[in-house]
Design a protein around this motif. Structure first.
Motif, PDB file in Angstrom:
ATOM      1  N   VAL A  60     -47.446 -32.789 -39.583  1.00 28.04           N
ATOM      2  CA  VAL A  60     -45.994 -32.872 -39.691  1.00 28.04           C
ATOM      3  C   VAL A  60     -45.508 -31.736 -40.587  1.00 28.04           C
ATOM      4  O   VAL A  60     -45.898 -31.648 -41.750  1.00 28.04           O
ATOM      5  CB  VAL A  60     -45.548 -34.239 -40.263  1.00 28.04           C
ATOM      6  CG1 VAL A  60     -44.040 -34.259 -40.467  1.00 28.04           C
ATOM      7  CG2 VAL A  60     -45.982 -35.361 -39.348  1.00 28.04           C
ATOM      8  N   ILE A  61     -44.673 -30.874 -40.050  1.00 26.35           N
ATOM      9  CA  ILE A  61     -44.122 -29.754 -40.798  1.00 26.35           C
ATOM     10  C   ILE A  61     -42.836 -30.174 -41.499  1.00 26.35           C
ATOM     11  O   ILE A  61     -42.576 -29.802 -42.631  1.00 26.35           O
ATOM     12  CB  ILE A  61     -43.854 -28.554 -39.864  1.00 26.35           C
ATOM     13  CG1 ILE A  61     -45.177 -28.086 -39.264  1.00 26.35           C
ATOM     14  CG2 ILE A  61     -43.140 -27.431 -40.593  1.00 26.35           C
ATOM     15  CD1 ILE A  61     -45.038 -27.089 -38.150  1.00 26.35           C
ATOM     16  N   ARG A  62     -42.028 -30.972 -40.795  1.00 23.60           N
ATOM     17  CA  ARG A  62     -40.787 -31.475 -41.380  1.00 23.60           C
ATOM     18  C   ARG A  62     -40.446 -32.812 -40.748  1.00 23.60           C
ATOM     19  O   ARG A  62     -40.579 -32.983 -39.545  1.00 23.60           O
ATOM     20  CB  ARG A  62     -39.639 -30.505 -41.153  1.00 23.60           C
ATOM     21  CG  ARG A  62     -38.359 -31.046 -41.754  1.00 23.60           C
ATOM     22  CD  ARG A  62     -37.224 -30.097 -41.672  1.00 23.60           C
ATOM     23  NE  ARG A  62     -36.033 -30.814 -42.119  1.00 23.60           N
ATOM     24  CZ  ARG A  62     -35.058 -30.281 -42.773  1.00 23.60           C
ATOM     25  NH1 ARG A  62     -35.092 -29.013 -43.072  1.00 23.60           N
ATOM     26  NH2 ARG A  62     -34.014 -30.980 -43.126  1.00 23.60           N
ATOM     27  N   GLN A  63     -40.008 -33.733 -41.576  1.00 23.81           N
ATOM     28  CA  GLN A  63     -39.591 -35.058 -41.134  1.00 23.81           C
ATOM     29  C   GLN A  63     -38.106 -35.232 -41.450  1.00 23.81           C
ATOM     30  O   GLN A  63     -37.693 -35.008 -42.581  1.00 23.81           O
ATOM     31  CB  GLN A  63     -40.398 -36.142 -41.858  1.00 23.81           C
ATOM     32  CG  GLN A  63     -40.004 -37.548 -41.499  1.00 23.81           C
ATOM     33  CD  GLN A  63     -40.432 -37.942 -40.103  1.00 23.81           C
ATOM     34  OE1 GLN A  63     -41.502 -37.569 -39.650  1.00 23.81           O
ATOM     35  NE2 GLN A  63     -39.579 -38.672 -39.409  1.00 23.81           N
ATOM     36  N   GLN A  64     -37.301 -35.585 -40.451  1.00 24.02           N
ATOM     37  CA  GLN A  64     -35.879 -35.850 -40.667  1.00 24.02           C
ATOM     38  C   GLN A  64     -35.627 -37.330 -40.425  1.00 24.02           C
ATOM     39  O   GLN A  64     -35.800 -37.809 -39.315  1.00 24.02           O
ATOM     40  CB  GLN A  64     -35.015 -35.020 -39.719  1.00 24.02           C
ATOM     41  CG  GLN A  64     -33.533 -35.317 -39.803  1.00 24.02           C
ATOM     42  CD  GLN A  64     -32.962 -34.992 -41.163  1.00 24.02           C
ATOM     43  OE1 GLN A  64     -33.060 -33.868 -41.643  1.00 24.02           O
ATOM     44  NE2 GLN A  64     -32.375 -35.988 -41.816  1.00 24.02           N
ATOM     45  N   ASP A  65     -35.250 -38.039 -41.467  1.00 23.06           N
ATOM     46  CA  ASP A  65     -34.902 -39.448 -41.320  1.00 23.06           C
ATOM     47  C   ASP A  65     -33.549 -39.553 -40.644  1.00 23.06           C
ATOM     48  O   ASP A  65     -32.833 -38.562 -40.470  1.00 23.06           O
ATOM     49  CB  ASP A  65     -34.874 -40.135 -42.688  1.00 23.06           C
ATOM     50  CG  ASP A  65     -36.262 -40.196 -43.317  1.00 23.06           C
ATOM     51  OD1 ASP A  65     -37.260 -40.279 -42.573  1.00 23.06           O
ATOM     52  OD2 ASP A  65     -36.340 -40.144 -44.559  1.00 23.06           O
ATOM     53  N   ALA A  66     -33.178 -40.753 -40.280  1.00 16.75           N
ATOM     54  CA  ALA A  66     -31.873 -40.988 -39.672  1.00 16.75           C
ATOM     55  C   ALA A  66     -30.779 -40.469 -40.597  1.00 16.75           C
ATOM     56  O   ALA A  66     -30.890 -40.548 -41.817  1.00 16.75           O
ATOM     57  CB  ALA A  66     -31.676 -42.473 -39.424  1.00 16.75           C
ATOM     58  N   ILE A  67     -29.731 -39.918 -40.018  1.00 17.44           N
ATOM     59  CA  ILE A  67     -28.590 -39.424 -40.774  1.00 17.44           C
ATOM     60  C   ILE A  67     -27.482 -40.463 -40.658  1.00 17.44           C
ATOM     61  O   ILE A  67     -27.098 -40.844 -39.551  1.00 17.44           O
ATOM     62  CB  ILE A  67     -28.123 -38.054 -40.246  1.00 17.44           C
ATOM     63  CG1 ILE A  67     -29.259 -37.036 -40.387  1.00 17.44           C
ATOM     64  CG2 ILE A  67     -26.870 -37.588 -40.972  1.00 17.44           C
ATOM     65  CD1 ILE A  67     -28.979 -35.702 -39.741  1.00 17.44           C
ATOM     66  N   GLU A  68     -26.993 -40.917 -41.796  1.00 20.31           N
ATOM     67  CA  GLU A  68     -25.986 -41.970 -41.821  1.00 20.31           C
ATOM     68  C   GLU A  68     -24.765 -41.602 -40.988  1.00 20.31           C
ATOM     69  O   GLU A  68     -24.272 -40.482 -41.042  1.00 20.31           O
ATOM     70  CB  GLU A  68     -25.556 -42.237 -43.270  1.00 20.31           C
ATOM     71  CG  GLU A  68     -24.642 -43.423 -43.421  1.00 20.31           C
ATOM     72  CD  GLU A  68     -24.308 -43.706 -44.873  1.00 20.31           C
ATOM     73  OE1 GLU A  68     -23.238 -44.248 -45.112  1.00 20.31           O
ATOM     74  OE2 GLU A  68     -25.127 -43.377 -45.755  1.00 20.31           O
ATOM     75  N   ASP A  69     -24.294 -42.552 -40.210  1.00 18.24           N
ATOM     76  CA  ASP A  69     -23.096 -42.421 -39.374  1.00 18.24           C
ATOM     77  C   ASP A  69     -23.214 -41.369 -38.277  1.00 18.24           C
ATOM     78  O   ASP A  69     -22.207 -40.876 -37.777  1.00 18.24           O
ATOM     79  CB  ASP A  69     -21.845 -42.118 -40.224  1.00 18.24           C
ATOM     80  CG  ASP A  69     -21.494 -43.258 -41.146  1.00 18.24           C
ATOM     81  OD1 ASP A  69     -21.730 -44.422 -40.774  1.00 18.24           O
ATOM     82  OD2 ASP A  69     -20.968 -42.994 -42.234  1.00 18.24           O
ATOM     83  N   LEU A  70     -24.433 -41.004 -37.896  1.00 12.98           N
ATOM     84  CA  LEU A  70     -24.626 -40.036 -36.826  1.00 12.98           C
ATOM     85  C   LEU A  70     -25.376 -40.719 -35.686  1.00 12.98           C
ATOM     86  O   LEU A  70     -26.385 -41.378 -35.901  1.00 12.98           O
ATOM     87  CB  LEU A  70     -25.425 -38.828 -37.323  1.00 12.98           C
ATOM     88  CG  LEU A  70     -25.521 -37.659 -36.370  1.00 12.98           C
ATOM     89  CD1 LEU A  70     -24.154 -36.981 -36.216  1.00 12.98           C
ATOM     90  CD2 LEU A  70     -26.533 -36.648 -36.870  1.00 12.98           C
ATOM     91  N   THR A  71     -24.871 -40.555 -34.477  1.00 14.08           N
ATOM     92  CA  THR A  71     -25.516 -41.116 -33.298  1.00 14.08           C
ATOM     93  C   THR A  71     -26.022 -39.963 -32.448  1.00 14.08           C
ATOM     94  O   THR A  71     -25.278 -39.016 -32.162  1.00 14.08           O
ATOM     95  CB  THR A  71     -24.509 -41.961 -32.484  1.00 14.08           C
ATOM     96  OG1 THR A  71     -24.023 -43.001 -33.314  1.00 14.08           O
ATOM     97  CG2 THR A  71     -25.167 -42.557 -31.257  1.00 14.08           C
ATOM     98  N   ILE A  72     -27.293 -40.025 -32.072  1.00 13.02           N
ATOM     99  CA  ILE A  72     -27.882 -39.013 -31.202  1.00 13.02           C
ATOM    100  C   ILE A  72     -28.515 -39.735 -30.026  1.00 13.02           C
ATOM    101  O   ILE A  72     -29.373 -40.593 -30.203  1.00 13.02           O
ATOM    102  CB  ILE A  72     -28.951 -38.173 -31.929  1.00 13.02           C
ATOM    103  CG1 ILE A  72     -28.356 -37.507 -33.167  1.00 13.02           C
ATOM    104  CG2 ILE A  72     -29.553 -37.142 -30.973  1.00 13.02           C
ATOM    105  CD1 ILE A  72     -29.375 -36.805 -34.035  1.00 13.02           C
TER     106      ILE A  72
END
Length: 93
Positions: free
Chosen positions: A18-30
């Protein structure tokens, strides 16, 4: 995408590392309008290896903010469209 979909975060990996981990971003829907897409894989030259277009739809949860659609085409071109008429469809303006 993390378990549960893109809205729950994502990671950038090289093999199992894992090079980078992005957790969920508050109030953002993808979400994706490309059926079954849980990953986008790039080769050593930075080109996506997908054989069909992949589109991610990005929006603020519970907001009237403009939706953005990010598409990576099968010809390796990336582009962003905006839902300027706020009808939930980035392809018609």
């Amino acid at each position: 995408a993390n378990s549960g979909g893109w809205a729950y975060g994502w990671s950038i990996r090289s093999g199992a590392t894992v090079i980078r981990q992005q957790d969920a971003i508050e109030d953002l829907t993808i979400t994706t309008i490309s059926a079954g897409v849980t990953s986008i894989v790039f080769d050593a030259e930075g080109r996506a290896t997908n054989t069909s277009a992949v589109t991610l739809v990005v929006s603020k949860t519970n907001s009237s903010a403009m939706i953005k659609c990010i598409t990576l085409s099968s010809t390796q071109r990336a582009f962003v469209l905006s839902d300027k008429d706020y009808d939930g469809d980035c392809t018609n303006g």
